[in-house]
Design a protein around this motif. Structure first.
Motif, short mmCIF file in Angstrom:
data_model
loop_
_atom_site.label_atom_id
_atom_site.label_comp_id
_atom_site.label_asym_id
_atom_site.label_seq_id
_atom_site.Cartn_x
_atom_site.Cartn_y
_atom_site.Cartn_z
N ALA A 84 -1.21 3.05 6.14
CA ALA A 84 -0.42 2.54 7.26
C ALA A 84 -1.00 1.21 7.74
O ALA A 84 -0.26 0.25 8.02
CB ALA A 84 -0.41 3.55 8.40
N HIS A 85 -2.33 1.15 7.83
CA HIS A 85 -3.01 -0.09 8.22
C HIS A 85 -2.64 -1.23 7.26
O HIS A 85 -2.37 -2.37 7.68
CB HIS A 85 -4.52 0.14 8.23
CG HIS A 85 -5.33 -1.09 8.37
ND1 HIS A 85 -5.76 -1.84 7.29
CD2 HIS A 85 -5.81 -1.73 9.46
CE1 HIS A 85 -6.45 -2.88 7.70
NE2 HIS A 85 -6.50 -2.84 9.01
N GLY A 86 -2.61 -0.91 5.97
CA GLY A 86 -2.30 -1.92 4.96
C GLY A 86 -0.88 -2.46 5.11
O GLY A 86 -0.66 -3.68 5.03
N VAL B 235 7.55 -1.74 2.65
CA VAL B 235 7.74 -0.98 3.88
C VAL B 235 8.03 -1.92 5.06
O VAL B 235 7.35 -2.92 5.26
CB VAL B 235 6.47 -0.13 4.18
CG1 VAL B 235 6.50 0.44 5.60
CG2 VAL B 235 6.37 1.00 3.16
N LYS B 236 9.05 -1.56 5.84
CA LYS B 236 9.44 -2.39 6.99
C LYS B 236 9.20 -1.71 8.33
O LYS B 236 9.45 -2.30 9.37
CB LYS B 236 10.92 -2.77 6.86
CG LYS B 236 11.21 -3.71 5.70
CD LYS B 236 12.67 -4.15 5.71
CE LYS B 236 12.96 -5.12 4.58
NZ LYS B 236 14.38 -5.56 4.59
N LEU C 179 -4.42 6.02 -3.73
CA LEU C 179 -3.93 6.74 -2.56
C LEU C 179 -3.68 5.82 -1.38
O LEU C 179 -2.89 6.13 -0.48
CB LEU C 179 -4.93 7.83 -2.14
CG LEU C 179 -5.21 8.94 -3.15
CD1 LEU C 179 -6.25 9.90 -2.59
CD2 LEU C 179 -3.93 9.67 -3.49
N ILE C 180 -4.37 4.68 -1.35
CA ILE C 180 -4.28 3.79 -0.19
C ILE C 180 -3.53 2.50 -0.46
O ILE C 180 -3.24 1.74 0.47
CB ILE C 180 -5.68 3.46 0.36
CG1 ILE C 180 -6.50 2.68 -0.66
CG2 ILE C 180 -6.41 4.72 0.77
CD1 ILE C 180 -7.82 2.16 -0.14
N ASN C 181 -3.20 2.24 -1.70
CA ASN C 181 -2.52 0.99 -2.05
C ASN C 181 -1.11 1.25 -2.53
O ASN C 181 -0.85 2.20 -3.26
CB ASN C 181 -3.30 0.23 -3.14
CG ASN C 181 -4.58 -0.38 -2.59
OD1 ASN C 181 -4.56 -1.37 -1.89
ND2 ASN C 181 -5.71 0.26 -2.91
#
Length: 324
Positions: free
Chosen positions: A193-195, A174-175, A167-169
């Motif tokens: 988003a943090h990643g 993304v730009k 879910l987080i990776n």
């Protein structure tokens, strides 16, 4: 949104309440101005930038009495009116229909809201790449209709880190990360988003509404600005904020509406943080109305020099027939 002003209190009593111990200058209360002062005030601006929620209408109570009449009066006096809202939860067509239902004539280009300002900004820099959005569905639809590509979100429920990992990776290139009001925001979305922001220093970080608190149904709720701050703190990056009270929005409005003299603009709003601070950042004159999040008691306890509105009125309707 449901704060009300006691109509039995005199204007002079309200002025007294608006004096701050660290700022002895009393705010000017519109209903206490002399006819000469009213004329000078009215002659001091050409363009009005007006908030919508809790200024023209309230979410749970509908149209605020006298608002359409006040806007019509201002226009008949030769004032230009545009509407600046942080609300991107509904499609622009629904907002236009709301204005129409309340008897207020408005054109699409006269409404400024985060989804559109961010879309226009991306077009202006000829952005081309994947976008990860922490926004409403209406916000995402506007971007897609403009031809931008958005990352599909993974939906799932995690009881442990093994379930949480997918879910987080993401390997999506993304730009740009955009954060605004997302009523379905999750921890996994924030971490993702943090990643993206940490992985790619060139990834754009753009914010919409910067409210840290919103008032819904008379209750304070955490606003999108709080979650934006979380990402700023954890990534050590600052978002380009294209909603109130962001400096980026100031530049957008000044350019789009060809504003040469900021002091010839009057910003009308109900929030010290979102509206008055934004007006100060822009160099606009400011009028605070007491039909929303701010009460006379709030002003007395919270007012600072940078938060001091130029004028205060009980409601937008007070401007109807202002020079009569």
């Amino acid at each position: 949104m449901e704060h009300k002003v006691n109509s039995e209190k005199s204007s002079s009593e309200l002025i007294s309440k608006l004096e701050h111990p660290k700022n002895p200058i009393a705010i000017k209360y519109l209903n206490e101005l002399t006819l000469k002062q009213r004329q000078d005030f009215f002659d001091s601006f050409d363009l009005i930038l007006c908030d919508c929620d809790d200024v023209i209408w309230q979410t749970h109570h509908g149209l605020l009495p006298g608002s359409p009449e006040a806007i019509d009066y201002l226009k008949r006096q030769g004032k230009e009116v545009i509407y600046v809202t942080n609300n991107s939860l509904s499609p622009i067509d629904m907002l236009l229909k709301k204005f129409e239902r309340f008897g207020i004539e408005v054109k699409k280009h006269e409404i400024v809201f985060p989804a559109q300002t961010i879309c226009d900004y991306l077009k202006s820099i000829q952005f081309d790449g994947l976008i990860f959005c922490l926004t409403s569905e209406a916000f995402k639809s506007l971007l897609r209709e403009a031809g931008f590509n958005l990352v599909d979100e993974l939906v799932g429920y995690a009881e442990n880190f093994q379930d949480f990992h997918p879910l987080i990776n993401s390997d999506d290139p993304v730009k740009a990360v955009i954060i605004d009001t997302d009523l379905n925001l999750t921890v996994s979305k924030l971490i993702r988003a943090h990643g993206y922001l940490r992985k790619n220093p060139e990834c754009l970080f753009i914010g919409g509404a910067g409210d840290t608190l919103n008032t819904v149904g008379g209750k304070d709720i955490i606003g999108p600005g709080t979650f934006m701050s979380i990402l700023e703190n954890t990534t050590q990056r600052k978002a380009l904020v294209l909603g109130k009270p962001g400096v980026g929005l100031r530049d957008f409005i000044m350019d789009k509406h060809k504003i040469k003299n900021a002091r010839r603009c009057l910003f009308i709003g109900d929030s010290i943080v979102s509206d008055i601070r934004f007006a100060k950042v822009c160099g606009f004159q400011s009028l605070l109305v007491l039909t929303g999040t701010t009460t006379p008691e709030d002003l007395k306890s919270k007012l600072t020099e940078t938060d001091t509105p130029d004028y205060v009125s009980e409601c937008l309707g007070d401007l109807n027939g202002f020079l009569s």
